[in-house]
Design an enzyme around this catalytic site. Structure first.
Site, PDB file in Angstrom:
ATOM      1  CG  ASP A  54      -0.322  -0.318   2.499  1.00  0.00           C
ATOM      2  OD1 ASP A  54       0.877  -0.649   2.503  1.00  0.00           O
ATOM      3  OD2 ASP A  54      -1.007  -0.254   3.530  1.00  0.00           O
ATOM      4  CD  GLU A  56       9.929  -1.610  11.685  1.00  0.00           C
ATOM      5  OE1 GLU A  56       9.833  -1.658  12.936  1.00  0.00           O
ATOM      6  OE2 GLU A  56       8.959  -1.372  10.938  1.00  0.00           O
TER       7      GLU A  56
END
Lengths: 312, 312
Positions: B183, B268
């Site tokens: 997206d 992350e």
């Protein structure tokens, strides 16, 4: 008597002095904080209302009244040119949307993209971006026209683009017009198919009108009805993304322009009624059995911290 | 006595008969309406709850456990290959998003796109779509693994893609790994720049973390801090879309996988802590002064009428 007269004058004068001093101080403080606000990262912007923040962020961008056209339509003269008309307006996701759309349009030959900024002036950064894409384009600003009563977002911009085509295009050269908003999703196939539109072509649009899709319904290759929002009340119940017009109609059925006083949802119908009948509709996307265009919308990002050192 | 005994038995039997008849009738009516529901357009679907409708619509699509890989990585052997890892899941805008993203990836040379469907099986229609794009790709299904405690959407899928790379890629060939969600919006420049990542490269991400952008802050070309959500608590406070890794790290720092039990926002950081230090970060996007990637989100469409004759 004289001293009595002096006293009130003295008080008024002193009050005025204090008032002026205080006002001056307030204005200075305010303007100073404002300058810092414009610079962005030094003050806590979270105290300001959301809309104001976004507007101030916008005003920090470089603007210009210039008009830019990079007419480099000579990819292939044997095939009709596709004019893509895209009204756009400033918001945080504008550059992202235009980037994504440019990546799609880069893959389409013999295409000229007319982007109309809904504002008084264009944005120089946006212009630089278009120049970097290598896509043939025209970019100019057209704010809402004063004679416009009703508010149809994008109508005045699309009309300005149609004006541009009538001035700049030679009608003897085959061309097709498609109104493509910058937040939709487009399959490449639809561009290949719309290029040879004789007068008016149509196809299904995914996620449109509160349905999984809106589409013309065919019988023996002809449109007999529409599966769409308020289909019974609109002669052409179709989204802007669901049709293309041969550019010839601009000269044949003057004036082919959007009626800005149209009722909500009647913009497409009122335009197409001027030139076409149901019998003239060419169904594309394999007889309207495939969805090649989606009426997607991008979420307004929830931004709490506005930094404007880098251009988003 | 005998007649007295008979009467209740008679009543019970009759009641049972009537009960069975009524139940049978109810079941038949219900199953019939259900069949009609699956077919979509014949019943008023608006009475059903939104989620159920979308799920039923999904189940009408063709599914398969097959696995497809079109390894056609031979665009140009002189430049490192870019592995794009994209977890995806079924929702109404899935095809639209993948179409838009494929249009961007089509423009990038020497790229292999690994798409992992977050489900038990893949969708044959989606697979057909990938085949039609001409992009070199691998598409398979990986649902949430049973040992996963915490819910990190996409983590198991990304790990499965890393497993795939370790099985299918020869580590002596230069390659770069980038986690790109379907997206987001991507400028082409970022792919050109990330291709030569030595170990870990980074750049700003627009509209991320509740800010206009999140970015590493540099001094003399080295990262000294981050402008990001909870920057003080995360060692690498960066969005998935803001870094690329040289594929070598997969072999050098085993196991380079996402910790599915990481706290929110730590995915992350926990991965990058395994292999890298701040000093090793290569800043891209002109020393982190340009935004080339945007963390956009597409609105969930407000669909009230579900028709599933055409695939959206």
């Amino acid at each position: 008597m004289i001293t009595n007269m002096r006293k009130p004058t003295f008080i008024v004068k002193q009050s005025l002095k204090i008032f002026c001093l205080l006002t001056g101080f307030a204005v200075m403080t305010w303007s100073f904080s404002f300058t810092k606000y414009i610079r962005g990262q030094f003050v806590n912007l979270n105290v300001l209302p959301e809309r104001l923040k976004e507007y101030m962020y916008f005003m920090g961008r470089r603007l210009n009244g210039a008009y830019l056209s990079s007419l480099n339509k000579a990819d292939n003269h044997d095939i009709p040119i596709i004019f893509i008309i895209t009204p756009t307006y400033y918001r945080l996701v504008q550059k992202a949307e235009l980037t994504r759309m440019a990546n799609t349009l880069r893959l389409v030959k013999q295409l000229h993209w007319i982007i109309v900024e809904d504002f008084e002036v264009i944005n120089l950064k946006t212009q630089e971006f278009f120049q970097s894409t290598g896509v043939s384009f025209t970019y100019f600003a057209q704010s809402k026209r004063s004679e416009t009563n009703n508010h149809h977002r994008g109508a005045d911009q699309r009309n300005a683009a149609l004006d541009w085509i009538m001035v700049n295009h030679n009608p003897s050269m085959p061309a097709v017009i498609y109104f493509a908003d910058d937040d939709n999703a487009y399959s490449l196939e639809i561009f290949q198919q719309m290029r040879y539109t004789k007068k008016l072509s149509m196809w299904p649009v995914g996620l449109s009108g509160g349905r999984t899709y809106e589409t013309p319904i065919l019988k023996d290759g002809k449109v007999i009805k529409f599966l769409a929002w308020k289909a019974e009340k609109r002669k052409f119940p179709i989204d802007m993304a669901g049709f293309a017009l041969n550019a010839n109609v601009l000269w044949t059925y003057k004036p082919m322009r959007f009626s800005t006083d149209a009722d909500p949802g009647m913009l497409e119908t009122k335009l197409l009624e001027r030139c076409c009948t149901w019998a003239e509709i060419e169904p594309l996307a394999d007889n309207c059995t495939k969805i090649l265009v989606w009426h997607t919308r991008t979420e307004k990002p929830k931004v709490r911290m506005f930094d404007n050192v880098l251009e988003v």
